[in-house]
Design a protein around this motif. Structure first.
Motif, mmCIF file in Angstrom:
data_model
loop_
_atom_site.group_PDB
_atom_site.id
_atom_site.type_symbol
_atom_site.label_atom_id
_atom_site.label_comp_id
_atom_site.label_asym_id
_atom_site.label_seq_id
_atom_site.Cartn_x
_atom_site.Cartn_y
_atom_site.Cartn_z
ATOM 1 N N SER A 57 0.837 -1.206 0.000
ATOM 2 C CA SER A 57 0.000 0.000 0.000
ATOM 3 C C SER A 57 0.869 1.252 0.000
ATOM 4 O O SER A 57 0.635 2.197 -0.765
ATOM 5 N N ASN A 58 1.894 1.253 0.851
ATOM 6 C CA ASN A 58 2.821 2.393 0.881
ATOM 7 C C ASN A 58 3.625 2.484 -0.411
ATOM 8 O O ASN A 58 3.897 3.574 -0.926
ATOM 9 N N ALA A 59 4.013 1.312 -0.943
ATOM 10 C CA ALA A 59 4.782 1.280 -2.183
ATOM 11 C C ALA A 59 3.956 1.804 -3.348
ATOM 12 O O ALA A 59 4.467 2.482 -4.248
ATOM 13 N N GLN A 60 2.652 1.517 -3.351
ATOM 14 C CA GLN A 60 1.750 2.001 -4.408
ATOM 15 C C GLN A 60 1.751 3.527 -4.439
ATOM 16 O O GLN A 60 1.830 4.140 -5.510
ATOM 17 N N LYS A 61 1.679 4.142 -3.261
ATOM 18 C CA LYS A 61 1.681 5.615 -3.186
ATOM 19 C C LYS A 61 3.023 6.173 -3.665
ATOM 20 O O LYS A 61 3.056 7.152 -4.423
ATOM 21 N N SER A 62 4.112 5.565 -3.221
ATOM 22 C CA SER A 62 5.431 6.048 -3.631
ATOM 23 C C SER A 62 5.617 5.900 -5.135
ATOM 24 O O SER A 62 6.187 6.775 -5.797
ATOM 25 N N TYR A 63 5.120 4.815 -5.682
ATOM 26 C CA TYR A 63 5.237 4.579 -7.128
ATOM 27 C C TYR A 63 4.516 5.662 -7.914
ATOM 28 O O TYR A 63 5.037 6.191 -8.911
ATOM 29 N N THR A 64 3.304 6.000 -7.471
ATOM 30 C CA THR A 64 2.530 7.031 -8.165
ATOM 31 C C THR A 64 3.236 8.379 -8.081
ATOM 32 O O THR A 64 3.289 9.136 -9.062
ATOM 33 N N GLU A 65 3.796 8.691 -6.896
ATOM 34 C CA GLU A 65 4.506 9.963 -6.734
ATOM 35 C C GLU A 65 5.740 10.040 -7.626
ATOM 36 O O GLU A 65 6.056 11.086 -8.188
ATOM 37 N N ILE A 66 6.434 8.909 -7.778
ATOM 38 C CA ILE A 66 7.670 8.891 -8.574
ATOM 39 C C ILE A 66 7.390 8.861 -10.070
ATOM 40 O O ILE A 66 7.993 9.613 -10.857
ATOM 41 N N SER A 67 6.447 8.006 -10.491
ATOM 42 C CA SER A 67 6.236 7.782 -11.929
ATOM 43 C C SER A 67 5.058 8.559 -12.510
ATOM 44 O O SER A 67 4.952 8.719 -13.729
ATOM 45 N N GLY A 68 4.145 9.001 -11.652
ATOM 46 C CA GLY A 68 2.936 9.650 -12.150
ATOM 47 C C GLY A 68 1.930 8.670 -12.711
ATOM 48 O O GLY A 68 0.948 9.063 -13.341
ATOM 49 N N ARG A 69 2.128 7.389 -12.449
ATOM 50 C CA ARG A 69 1.227 6.347 -12.939
ATOM 51 C C ARG A 69 0.530 5.662 -11.765
ATOM 52 O O ARG A 69 0.986 5.755 -10.628
ATOM 53 N N ASN A 70 -0.535 4.967 -12.104
ATOM 54 C CA ASN A 70 -1.251 4.182 -11.098
ATOM 55 C C ASN A 70 -0.968 2.703 -11.321
ATOM 56 O O ASN A 70 -0.733 2.255 -12.451
ATOM 57 N N VAL A 71 -0.992 1.942 -10.264
ATOM 58 C CA VAL A 71 -0.779 0.512 -10.354
ATOM 59 C C VAL A 71 -1.720 -0.190 -9.374
ATOM 60 O O VAL A 71 -1.925 0.273 -8.255
ATOM 61 N N GLU A 72 -2.339 -1.258 -9.848
ATOM 62 C CA GLU A 72 -3.175 -2.090 -8.997
ATOM 63 C C GLU A 72 -2.424 -3.389 -8.712
ATOM 64 O O GLU A 72 -1.715 -3.911 -9.587
ATOM 65 N N TYR A 73 -2.545 -3.896 -7.527
ATOM 66 C CA TYR A 73 -1.802 -5.086 -7.151
ATOM 67 C C TYR A 73 -2.700 -6.048 -6.389
ATOM 68 O O TYR A 73 -3.744 -5.667 -5.846
ATOM 69 N N GLU A 74 -2.252 -7.283 -6.348
ATOM 70 C CA GLU A 74 -2.932 -8.318 -5.575
ATOM 71 C C GLU A 74 -1.874 -9.133 -4.854
ATOM 72 O O GLU A 74 -0.889 -9.567 -5.468
ATOM 73 N N VAL A 75 -2.037 -9.324 -3.564
ATOM 74 C CA VAL A 75 -1.061 -10.061 -2.755
ATOM 75 C C VAL A 75 -1.548 -11.493 -2.562
ATOM 76 O O VAL A 75 -2.697 -11.717 -2.167
ATOM 77 N N GLU A 76 -0.676 -12.459 -2.844
ATOM 78 C CA GLU A 76 -1.009 -13.870 -2.664
ATOM 79 C C GLU A 76 0.057 -14.530 -1.787
ATOM 80 O O GLU A 76 1.255 -14.336 -1.992
ATOM 81 N N GLY A 77 -0.372 -15.313 -0.836
ATOM 82 C CA GLY A 77 0.562 -16.005 0.058
ATOM 83 C C GLY A 77 0.941 -17.370 -0.457
ATOM 84 O O GLY A 77 0.619 -18.384 0.184
ATOM 85 N N SER A 78 1.632 -17.425 -1.592
ATOM 86 C CA SER A 78 1.929 -18.710 -2.245
ATOM 87 C C SER A 78 3.406 -19.092 -2.212
ATOM 88 O O SER A 78 3.777 -20.152 -2.726
ATOM 89 N N LEU A 79 4.257 -18.258 -1.623
ATOM 90 C CA LEU A 79 5.674 -18.634 -1.524
ATOM 91 C C LEU A 79 5.849 -19.685 -0.429
ATOM 92 O O LEU A 79 5.044 -19.791 0.493
ATOM 93 N N SER A 80 6.924 -20.427 -0.508
ATOM 94 C CA SER A 80 7.175 -21.502 0.452
ATOM 95 C C SER A 80 7.421 -20.945 1.855
ATOM 96 O O SER A 80 8.054 -19.895 2.026
ATOM 97 N N ASP A 81 6.917 -21.678 2.840
ATOM 98 C CA ASP A 81 7.180 -21.305 4.235
ATOM 99 C C ASP A 81 8.669 -21.426 4.573
ATOM 100 O O ASP A 81 9.139 -20.815 5.543
ATOM 101 N N ASP A 82 9.412 -22.220 3.789
ATOM 102 C CA ASP A 82 10.845 -22.407 4.047
ATOM 103 C C ASP A 82 11.687 -21.240 3.553
ATOM 104 O O ASP A 82 12.887 -21.152 3.869
ATOM 105 N N ALA A 83 11.080 -20.346 2.744
ATOM 106 C CA ALA A 83 11.821 -19.195 2.227
ATOM 107 C C ALA A 83 12.143 -18.240 3.371
ATOM 108 O O ALA A 83 11.455 -18.194 4.396
ATOM 109 N N ALA A 84 13.215 -17.464 3.197
ATOM 110 C CA ALA A 84 13.641 -16.530 4.247
ATOM 111 C C ALA A 84 12.735 -15.310 4.324
ATOM 112 O O ALA A 84 12.637 -14.659 5.357
ATOM 113 N N GLY A 85 12.047 -15.000 3.245
ATOM 114 C CA GLY A 85 11.175 -13.833 3.218
ATOM 115 C C GLY A 85 11.290 -13.108 1.890
ATOM 116 O O GLY A 85 11.877 -13.594 0.934
ATOM 117 N N GLY A 86 10.704 -11.880 1.844
ATOM 118 C CA GLY A 86 10.714 -11.126 0.599
ATOM 119 C C GLY A 86 9.518 -11.456 -0.265
ATOM 120 O O GLY A 86 8.573 -12.144 0.168
#
Length: 227
Positions: free
Chosen positions: A152-181
């Protein structure tokens, strides 16, 4: 006056002279034969001695070269073993260093404040690289809420930097064994950005490996450039 016939004594004297002459000739001939035989024997002996010496020298040279080859092989084997042992130790040191880095990365994901800040940064970076109106953001199941907050914060920063809008969807599909990111995939599915902690650490290890090797072990004289 006609020659008179030799008497018996004179005949005997003449015969003795002839015998003495023949005997002297025989002695001189025998001496010549003996001298020549001695000379030929000496020559043949010298030849045989020389041949034997040459054979001994050739055998010694062969053994010497064989010993030198064996010594070089032994030295090369020892050098290779020492080099492999050194490389193995260096690799162990590097892996210890990377293990420490991985542990630090895992700790980052446990620090919520720093982790959200990191997520926001990589998501903004991903939005700017993709530059499409819709983006899917993939996260670990346990990170979904934090990623939504960061996105949500990144969406605002992106619009301020690029002047464009972006819609996103978050999915929890990465492995639990991953370190993060997160991973980001463009709406057109043509662009995928791997901004997981695991991938970033791997890229950092690959990029920094030559410098780390130099700092830990010194410059490698056999390596003319770094890759």
């Amino acid at each position: 006056m006609a020659n008179r016939a030799l008497n018996d004594e004179e005949v005997l004297q003449q015969m003795n002279k002839m015998v003495a002459f023949i005997k002297q000739e025989a002695l001189e001939k025998a001496r010549e034969i003996r001298v020549k035989a001695d000379e030929e024997f000496a020559i043949e002996k010298a030849k045989l001695v020389k041949q034997e010496q040459q054979a001994i020298d050739a055998q010694y040279e062969k053994k010497r070269k064989g010993a030198e080859v064996a010594q070089r092989i032994a030295q090369s084997t020892l050098t290779n073993k020492s080099r492999l042992k050194l490389l193995h130790r260096r690799e162990e040191n590097l892996q210890d260093l990377f293990s420490t880095s991985r542990a630090a990365v895992v700790q980052l994901a446990k620090d919520e404040g720093r982790y959200v800040q990191f997520l926001e940064g990589v998501i903004v970076q991903g939005f700017l690289q993709i530059l499409e109106p819709t983006v899917a953001v993939y996260a670990r199941p346990q990170d979904v809420e934090l990623v939504k907050q960061a996105a949500s914060n990144a969406q605002k920063s992106y619009t301020e930097i690029s002047g464009r809008n972006v819609e996103y969807e978050v999915e929890g599909s990465l492995s639990d064994d991953a370190a993060g990111g997160v991973k980001l995939v463009s709406g057109s599915r043509r662009i995928t950005l791997d901004n997981t902690l695991d991938e970033r650490l791997r890229l950092l290890e690959d990029r920094m490996l030559p410098e780390i090797r130099k700092d830990l072990f010194g410059a490698n004289e056999n390596r003319k450039f770094y890759t």
